[in-house]
Design a protein around this motif. Structure first.
Motif, mmCIF file in Angstrom:
data_model
loop_
_atom_site.group_PDB
_atom_site.id
_atom_site.type_symbol
_atom_site.label_atom_id
_atom_site.label_comp_id
_atom_site.label_asym_id
_atom_site.label_seq_id
_atom_site.Cartn_x
_atom_site.Cartn_y
_atom_site.Cartn_z
ATOM 1 N N LEU A 187 0.826 -1.207 0.000
ATOM 2 C CA LEU A 187 0.000 0.000 0.000
ATOM 3 C C LEU A 187 0.865 1.263 0.000
ATOM 4 O O LEU A 187 0.546 2.243 -0.687
ATOM 5 C CB LEU A 187 -0.936 -0.017 1.205
ATOM 6 N N ILE A 188 1.947 1.244 0.793
ATOM 7 C CA ILE A 188 2.851 2.404 0.803
ATOM 8 C C ILE A 188 3.433 2.639 -0.587
ATOM 9 O O ILE A 188 3.489 3.784 -1.080
ATOM 10 C CB ILE A 188 3.979 2.187 1.832
ATOM 11 N N TYR A 189 3.835 1.562 -1.241
ATOM 12 C CA TYR A 189 4.421 1.699 -2.578
ATOM 13 C C TYR A 189 3.404 2.254 -3.568
ATOM 14 O O TYR A 189 3.723 3.146 -4.377
ATOM 15 C CB TYR A 189 4.944 0.349 -3.054
ATOM 16 N N LEU A 190 2.168 1.727 -3.527
ATOM 17 C CA LEU A 190 1.151 2.180 -4.480
ATOM 18 C C LEU A 190 0.802 3.648 -4.256
ATOM 19 O O LEU A 190 0.617 4.411 -5.221
ATOM 20 C CB LEU A 190 -0.102 1.314 -4.341
ATOM 21 N N ILE A 191 0.713 4.079 -2.984
ATOM 22 C CA ILE A 191 0.408 5.487 -2.706
ATOM 23 C C ILE A 191 1.525 6.390 -3.203
ATOM 24 O O ILE A 191 1.272 7.436 -3.841
ATOM 25 C CB ILE A 191 0.174 5.679 -1.200
ATOM 26 N N LEU A 192 2.774 6.007 -2.930
ATOM 27 C CA LEU A 192 3.913 6.821 -3.375
ATOM 28 C C LEU A 192 4.016 6.841 -4.902
ATOM 29 O O LEU A 192 4.350 7.881 -5.502
ATOM 30 C CB LEU A 192 5.207 6.287 -2.769
ATOM 31 N N ALA A 193 3.739 5.702 -5.528
ATOM 32 C CA ALA A 193 3.782 5.655 -6.993
ATOM 33 C C ALA A 193 2.729 6.576 -7.594
ATOM 34 O O ALA A 193 2.977 7.241 -8.624
ATOM 35 C CB ALA A 193 3.570 4.221 -7.473
ATOM 36 N N ALA A 194 1.557 6.665 -6.985
ATOM 37 C CA ALA A 194 0.514 7.551 -7.484
ATOM 38 C C ALA A 194 0.881 9.018 -7.275
ATOM 39 O O ALA A 194 0.603 9.875 -8.125
ATOM 40 C CB ALA A 194 -0.814 7.228 -6.799
ATOM 41 N N VAL A 195 1.517 9.315 -6.133
ATOM 42 C CA VAL A 195 1.873 10.705 -5.830
ATOM 43 C C VAL A 195 3.001 11.196 -6.734
ATOM 44 O O VAL A 195 2.930 12.303 -7.291
ATOM 45 C CB VAL A 195 2.269 10.835 -4.347
ATOM 46 N N PHE A 196 4.058 10.380 -6.898
ATOM 47 C CA PHE A 196 5.222 10.811 -7.676
ATOM 48 C C PHE A 196 5.100 10.479 -9.164
ATOM 49 O O PHE A 196 5.967 10.878 -9.950
ATOM 50 C CB PHE A 196 6.487 10.148 -7.125
ATOM 51 N N ALA A 197 4.056 9.731 -9.532
ATOM 52 C CA ALA A 197 3.870 9.329 -10.935
ATOM 53 C C ALA A 197 5.123 8.646 -11.470
ATOM 54 O O ALA A 197 5.584 8.914 -12.590
ATOM 55 C CB ALA A 197 3.510 10.546 -11.805
ATOM 56 N N SER A 198 5.679 7.758 -10.652
ATOM 57 C CA SER A 198 6.904 7.052 -11.025
ATOM 58 C C SER A 198 6.912 5.706 -10.320
ATOM 59 O O SER A 198 6.395 5.571 -9.205
ATOM 60 C CB SER A 198 8.136 7.871 -10.628
ATOM 61 N N TRP A 199 7.504 4.709 -11.000
ATOM 62 C CA TRP A 199 7.641 3.390 -10.387
ATOM 63 C C TRP A 199 8.969 3.252 -9.641
ATOM 64 O O TRP A 199 9.122 2.356 -8.804
ATOM 65 C CB TRP A 199 7.550 2.288 -11.434
#
Length: 345
Positions: A187-199
């Motif tokens: 969940l932390i990874y998915l939230i950060l990926a959505a915020v930064f628009a980066s994998w």
């Protein structure tokens, strides 16, 4: 169980050993003689005849009004209360002949058990004890048992063992926590990926988590504490806290890069501009947990391991994030640039 309880007495801090198989009344244990085996008698057939003699053989059922009465054939009460009757009792052999009981069996008196407990269809006994935590810990006792005593009992008696009670509850809790850990990280990874628009950038931010774990473990070593279940709860909370500093740094770097500043200059500017904010947020957390770390009351002893995980994890990760996160950002940008060049070519 008795040998295990006696061995536990030699361990420091262990007392009040108990088991759940208390002794009961005296019992007579019989075994077949070679003569009985030659006649074709078995332990089961002999047991049925002894049971019929002392407990009775159901001859018929008599209906008296609405009641049903059992008619049993058994030895007279005066004979059933004397042991010498066993010397005179006749046993019917499979060929129809009668032989004295002493010819086909020998018996010995032995103390029986009041109750027998089974687990998963197998005979089981539970041995428990109290541990003085000022002298030892459950982990130390468990290690001492697994190192020498329990392997010797397994070899000598062919038994199987497991740690139950609090140990079983802890295993179940750890299993649930393992699942929760993977879900939380995902969940932390998915939230950060959505915020930064980066994998890739979320991975850079989440490197703060193992850095915090290193600090928490080092804190337990410095304070002379063992890792407990509450320590793991603290590590769970730490995983969500330590990423904050990395998010602050990466967010600032992202804003500076969008203005067109070069990678190296953006990294330096982001670290310098967010240094005070990172130090203040971490310092307030550590200072707030400080009184709990040095509390001596009994109630606080259960919470100190969790406070150590949080305080040392946050403080240690803050210092390392200022060093490792810019380096990882630089590495990420370098890899991203080379991959982009390779893709265009």
């Amino acid at each position: 169980a008795l040998e295990l309880a006696q061995s536990l007495e030699s361990l420091p801090g262990v007392s009040d050993m108990l088991d759940d198989m208390p002794f009961g009344r005296e019992q007579l244990i019989y075994r077949l003689t070679p003569a009985a085996q030659a006649l074709g008698l078995t332990t089961e057939s002999l047991g049925r005849q002894l049971r019929a003699a002392f407990d009775g053989h159901l001859a018929q059922l008599v209906q008296v009004g609405q009641d049903e009465l059992e008619v049993r054939v058994l030895l007279p009460r005066a004979e059933r209360t004397r042991l010498d009757v066993l010397e005179q009792l006749l046993i019917r052999a499979p060929d129809g002949s009668f032989v004295p009981l002493p010819t086909v069996a020998h018996w010995e008196s032995q103390r029986g058990f009041e109750a027998l407990r089974h687990a998963d269809g197998r005979l089981a006994v539970e041995v428990s004890a109290d541990i003085n935590r000022a002298l030892s810990t459950p982990d130390n006792v468990r290690e001492a048992l697994e190192r020498e005593l329990l392997p010797r009992l397994v070899k000598h008696y062919g038994i199987e063992y497991s740690f139950e009670g609090r140990a079983a509850d802890q295993r179940e809790t750890l299993g649930d926590m393992r699942l929760g850990l993977w879900l939380g990280l995902a969940l932390i990874y998915l939230i950060l990926a959505a915020v930064f628009a980066s994998w890739g950038w979320p991975l850079v931010v989440m490197t703060a988590i193992p850095l915090g774990l290193i600090g928490a473990i080092a804190g337990h070593w410095i304070m002379g504490l063992d890792l407990t279940l509450l320590s793991l709860f603290g590590l769970f909370g730490l995983s969500g806290i330590v990423v904050n500093n990395a998010i602050i740094l990466v967010s600032m770097y992202h804003e500076l890069r969008e203005t067109g500043i070069e990678v190296e200059a953006a990294l330096i500017a982001a670290a310098v501009s967010r240094l005070r904010a990172m130090l203040l947020t971490s310092a307030t957390t550590v200072v707030g947990l400080g009184p709990l770390l040095f509390e001596t009351s009994l109630q606080a002893q259960f919470l100190i391991p969790m406070a150590v995980s949080l305080a040392f994890g946050v403080g240690f990760s803050t210092i390392l994030v200022l060093v490792f996160t810019p380096a990882l950002l630089s590495f990420h940008e370098s890899v991203h640039f080379r991959v982009a060049q390779w893709w265009r070519s």
